[in-house]
Design a protein around this motif. Structure first.
Motif, PDB file in Angstrom:
ATOM      1  N   THR A  41      14.984  -2.125  10.777  1.00  0.00           N
ATOM      2  CA  THR A  41      14.645  -0.885  11.463  1.00  0.00           C
ATOM      3  C   THR A  41      15.540   0.200  10.722  1.00  0.00           C
ATOM      4  O   THR A  41      15.321   1.406  10.964  1.00  0.00           O
ATOM      5  CB  THR A  41      14.990  -0.866  12.994  1.00  0.00           C
ATOM      6  OG1 THR A  41      16.290  -1.644  13.155  1.00  0.00           O
ATOM      7  CG2 THR A  41      13.889  -2.150  13.634  1.00  0.00           C
ATOM      8  N   ALA A  42      16.371  -0.017   9.877  1.00  0.00           N
ATOM      9  CA  ALA A  42      17.479   0.683   9.297  1.00  0.00           C
ATOM     10  C   ALA A  42      16.977   1.785   8.226  1.00  0.00           C
ATOM     11  O   ALA A  42      17.058   2.950   8.532  1.00  0.00           O
ATOM     12  CB  ALA A  42      18.557   0.028   8.600  1.00  0.00           C
ATOM     13  N   VAL A  43      15.831   1.367   7.605  1.00  0.00           N
ATOM     14  CA  VAL A  43      15.067   2.248   6.711  1.00  0.00           C
ATOM     15  C   VAL A  43      13.623   2.176   6.927  1.00  0.00           C
ATOM     16  O   VAL A  43      12.957   1.377   6.275  1.00  0.00           O
ATOM     17  CB  VAL A  43      15.545   2.188   5.193  1.00  0.00           C
ATOM     18  CG1 VAL A  43      14.832   2.791   4.376  1.00  0.00           C
ATOM     19  CG2 VAL A  43      17.192   1.950   5.135  1.00  0.00           C
ATOM     20  N   PRO A  44      13.027   2.716   7.632  1.00  0.00           N
ATOM     21  CA  PRO A  44      11.493   2.757   8.076  1.00  0.00           C
ATOM     22  C   PRO A  44      10.704   2.766   7.014  1.00  0.00           C
ATOM     23  O   PRO A  44       9.632   2.196   6.735  1.00  0.00           O
ATOM     24  CB  PRO A  44      11.272   3.876   9.098  1.00  0.00           C
ATOM     25  CG  PRO A  44      12.552   4.118   9.660  1.00  0.00           C
ATOM     26  CD  PRO A  44      13.591   4.050   8.587  1.00  0.00           C
ATOM     27  N   ARG A  45      11.080   3.559   5.929  1.00  0.00           N
ATOM     28  CA  ARG A  45       9.982   3.655   4.641  1.00  0.00           C
ATOM     29  C   ARG A  45      10.139   2.371   3.726  1.00  0.00           C
ATOM     30  O   ARG A  45       9.168   1.985   3.418  1.00  0.00           O
ATOM     31  CB  ARG A  45      10.603   4.827   3.937  1.00  0.00           C
ATOM     32  CG  ARG A  45       9.699   5.326   2.826  1.00  0.00           C
ATOM     33  CD  ARG A  45      10.150   6.565   1.971  1.00  0.00           C
ATOM     34  NE  ARG A  45       9.542   6.523   0.647  1.00  0.00           N
ATOM     35  CZ  ARG A  45       9.898   6.933  -0.288  1.00  0.00           C
ATOM     36  NH1 ARG A  45      11.259   7.362  -0.561  1.00  0.00           N
ATOM     37  NH2 ARG A  45       9.022   7.076  -1.575  1.00  0.00           N
ATOM     38  N   ALA A  46      11.536   1.968   3.682  1.00  0.00           N
ATOM     39  CA  ALA A  46      11.548   0.818   2.764  1.00  0.00           C
ATOM     40  C   ALA A  46      10.825  -0.450   3.682  1.00  0.00           C
ATOM     41  O   ALA A  46      10.105  -1.295   3.189  1.00  0.00           O
ATOM     42  CB  ALA A  46      12.732   0.234   2.929  1.00  0.00           C
ATOM     43  N   ALA A  47      10.990  -0.475   4.789  1.00  0.00           N
ATOM     44  CA  ALA A  47      10.294  -1.641   5.679  1.00  0.00           C
ATOM     45  C   ALA A  47       8.481  -1.468   5.422  1.00  0.00           C
ATOM     46  O   ALA A  47       8.038  -2.512   5.340  1.00  0.00           O
ATOM     47  CB  ALA A  47      10.606  -1.436   7.365  1.00  0.00           C
ATOM     48  N   PHE A  48       8.075  -0.101   5.604  1.00  0.00           N
ATOM     49  CA  PHE A  48       6.792  -0.007   5.318  1.00  0.00           C
ATOM     50  C   PHE A  48       6.323  -0.436   3.902  1.00  0.00           C
ATOM     51  O   PHE A  48       5.267  -1.114   3.899  1.00  0.00           O
ATOM     52  CB  PHE A  48       6.514   1.436   5.215  1.00  0.00           C
ATOM     53  CG  PHE A  48       5.131   1.900   4.741  1.00  0.00           C
ATOM     54  CD1 PHE A  48       3.851   1.318   5.136  1.00  0.00           C
ATOM     55  CD2 PHE A  48       5.360   2.753   3.492  1.00  0.00           C
ATOM     56  CE1 PHE A  48       2.782   1.580   4.507  1.00  0.00           C
ATOM     57  CE2 PHE A  48       4.127   2.940   2.734  1.00  0.00           C
ATOM     58  CZ  PHE A  48       2.657   2.436   3.377  1.00  0.00           C
ATOM     59  N   ARG A  49       7.071  -0.220   2.806  1.00  0.00           N
ATOM     60  CA  ARG A  49       6.715  -0.502   1.651  1.00  0.00           C
ATOM     61  C   ARG A  49       6.903  -1.999   1.284  1.00  0.00           C
ATOM     62  O   ARG A  49       5.997  -2.693   0.494  1.00  0.00           O
ATOM     63  CB  ARG A  49       7.630   0.252   0.466  1.00  0.00           C
ATOM     64  CG  ARG A  49       7.438   1.552   0.542  1.00  0.00           C
ATOM     65  CD  ARG A  49       6.145   2.099  -0.248  1.00  0.00           C
ATOM     66  NE  ARG A  49       6.291   1.564  -1.616  1.00  0.00           N
ATOM     67  CZ  ARG A  49       5.388   2.058  -2.222  1.00  0.00           C
ATOM     68  NH1 ARG A  49       4.402   2.827  -1.945  1.00  0.00           N
ATOM     69  NH2 ARG A  49       5.520   1.967  -3.886  1.00  0.00           N
ATOM     70  N   ALA A  50       7.795  -2.696   1.890  1.00  0.00           N
ATOM     71  CA  ALA A  50       8.165  -4.323   1.789  1.00  0.00           C
ATOM     72  C   ALA A  50       6.862  -4.715   2.591  1.00  0.00           C
ATOM     73  O   ALA A  50       6.378  -5.881   1.938  1.00  0.00           O
ATOM     74  CB  ALA A  50       9.104  -4.498   2.432  1.00  0.00           C
ATOM     75  N   ALA A  51       6.436  -4.342   3.727  1.00  0.00           N
ATOM     76  CA  ALA A  51       5.299  -4.935   4.509  1.00  0.00           C
ATOM     77  C   ALA A  51       4.114  -4.801   3.582  1.00  0.00           C
ATOM     78  O   ALA A  51       3.304  -5.255   3.737  1.00  0.00           O
ATOM     79  CB  ALA A  51       5.289  -4.118   5.855  1.00  0.00           C
ATOM     80  N   TRP A  52       3.813  -3.563   2.970  1.00  0.00           N
ATOM     81  CA  TRP A  52       2.651  -3.164   1.873  1.00  0.00           C
ATOM     82  C   TRP A  52       2.668  -4.216   0.909  1.00  0.00           C
ATOM     83  O   TRP A  52       1.610  -4.493   0.569  1.00  0.00           O
ATOM     84  CB  TRP A  52       2.770  -1.786   1.630  1.00  0.00           C
ATOM     85  CG  TRP A  52       1.553  -1.180   0.921  1.00  0.00           C
ATOM     86  CD1 TRP A  52       0.384  -1.165   1.381  1.00  0.00           C
ATOM     87  CD2 TRP A  52       1.397  -0.393  -0.143  1.00  0.00           C
ATOM     88  NE1 TRP A  52      -0.597  -0.566   0.563  1.00  0.00           N
ATOM     89  CE2 TRP A  52       0.225   0.022  -0.506  1.00  0.00           C
ATOM     90  CE3 TRP A  52       2.298  -0.158  -1.408  1.00  0.00           C
ATOM     91  CZ2 TRP A  52      -0.301   0.524  -1.867  1.00  0.00           C
ATOM     92  CZ3 TRP A  52       2.124   0.472  -2.515  1.00  0.00           C
ATOM     93  CH2 TRP A  52       0.641   0.896  -2.718  1.00  0.00           C
ATOM     94  N   ALA A  53       3.822  -4.351   0.492  1.00  0.00           N
ATOM     95  CA  ALA A  53       3.908  -5.245  -0.667  1.00  0.00           C
ATOM     96  C   ALA A  53       3.614  -6.842  -0.050  1.00  0.00           C
ATOM     97  O   ALA A  53       2.646  -7.422  -1.125  1.00  0.00           O
ATOM     98  CB  ALA A  53       5.237  -5.387  -1.226  1.00  0.00           C
ATOM     99  N   LEU A  54       3.932  -7.201   0.834  1.00  0.00           N
ATOM    100  CA  LEU A  54       3.491  -8.459   1.436  1.00  0.00           C
ATOM    101  C   LEU A  54       2.011  -8.423   1.827  1.00  0.00           C
ATOM    102  O   LEU A  54       1.370  -9.394   1.347  1.00  0.00           O
ATOM    103  CB  LEU A  54       4.215  -8.578   2.892  1.00  0.00           C
ATOM    104  CG  LEU A  54       5.511  -9.202   3.030  1.00  0.00           C
ATOM    105  CD1 LEU A  54       6.271  -9.089   4.168  1.00  0.00           C
ATOM    106  CD2 LEU A  54       5.652 -10.690   2.316  1.00  0.00           C
ATOM    107  N   GLU A  55       1.498  -7.495   2.250  1.00  0.00           N
ATOM    108  CA  GLU A  55       0.091  -7.620   2.362  1.00  0.00           C
ATOM    109  C   GLU A  55      -0.661  -7.931   1.168  1.00  0.00           C
ATOM    110  O   GLU A  55      -1.538  -8.715   0.830  1.00  0.00           O
ATOM    111  CB  GLU A  55      -0.137  -5.983   3.104  1.00  0.00           C
ATOM    112  CG  GLU A  55      -1.869  -6.160   2.994  1.00  0.00           C
ATOM    113  CD  GLU A  55      -2.255  -4.600   3.251  1.00  0.00           C
ATOM    114  OE1 GLU A  55      -3.472  -4.190   3.405  1.00  0.00           O
ATOM    115  OE2 GLU A  55      -1.446  -3.677   3.951  1.00  0.00           O
TER     116      GLU A  55
END
Length: 185
Positions: A41-55
């Motif tokens: 939850t510290a860096v929402p943009r990084a969390a999104f990019r990581a989830a997008w990569a996972l997808e």
């Protein structure tokens, strides 16, 4: 994961394109690291990019998706980041499909948790349309096992369409309603 590694991976994720996820990312970043950053939850943009990569990575390799099934379910259950949930709901749909190739069955407890979380998502007024539509699909995939769920899902879709009949919501909602009606005949 230490802060330096977290920051290095986060910066790298900002530069990768979708096609890189299938060829490059796993050479330098592990699935476990992507899951960890997606949950952050510290860096929402990084969390999104990581989830997008996972997808992208896990849709390209269904055996990997099922290998990390428990972690993806946990990520879905714990996430409150709408951008992360947009990607993770797509993976969750795949995990809930009955008879998926290489599928490891979800436990009854996991299914109940998914149901609870998905209804919580649908109760959120600020839930983005894409996440809402994916939530419909998650519930639909579970209707064969839970008889009561089809009627609840129809009620939810009808309610949502009365409030906000966007093209995407209308299209996906009507499609699922038709599939439920076809199945109940």
């Amino acid at each position: 994961m230490d802060k330096i590694r977290f920051n290095t991976i986060s910066e790298a994720l900002y530069t990768y394109s979708a096609s890189d996820f299938k060829t490059t990312v796993l050479k330098s970043i592990s699935i476990e690291e992507l899951i960890f950053i997606s949950a952050s939850t510290a860096v929402p943009r990084a969390a999104f990019r990581a989830a997008w990569a996972l997808e992208h990575i896990l849709f390209d390799s269904r055996s990997l998706l099922h290998e990390y099934q428990d972690q993806i379910v946990d990520l879905y259950l714990l996430s409150t980041n709408w951008s992360v949930l947009r990607s993770i709901t797509k993976l969750t749909i795949e995990l809930t499909k009955a008879g998926s190739k290489n599928a490891k069955l979800l436990s009854n407890e996991q299914e109940e948790q998914l149901l609870e979380k998905t209804f919580q998502i649908l109760a959120e007024i600020d839930c983005p349309i894409a996440v809402r539509c994916n939530a419909y699909d998650i519930l639909f995939t579970l209707t064969p096992k839970y008889e009561w769920l089809a009627q609840e899902l129809c009620t939810q879709i009808d309610f949502d369409l009365e409030k906000n009949k966007t093209p995407a919501l209308s299209s996906r909602g009507q499609k699922i309603l038709k599939r439920i009606n076809k199945r109940s005949r």
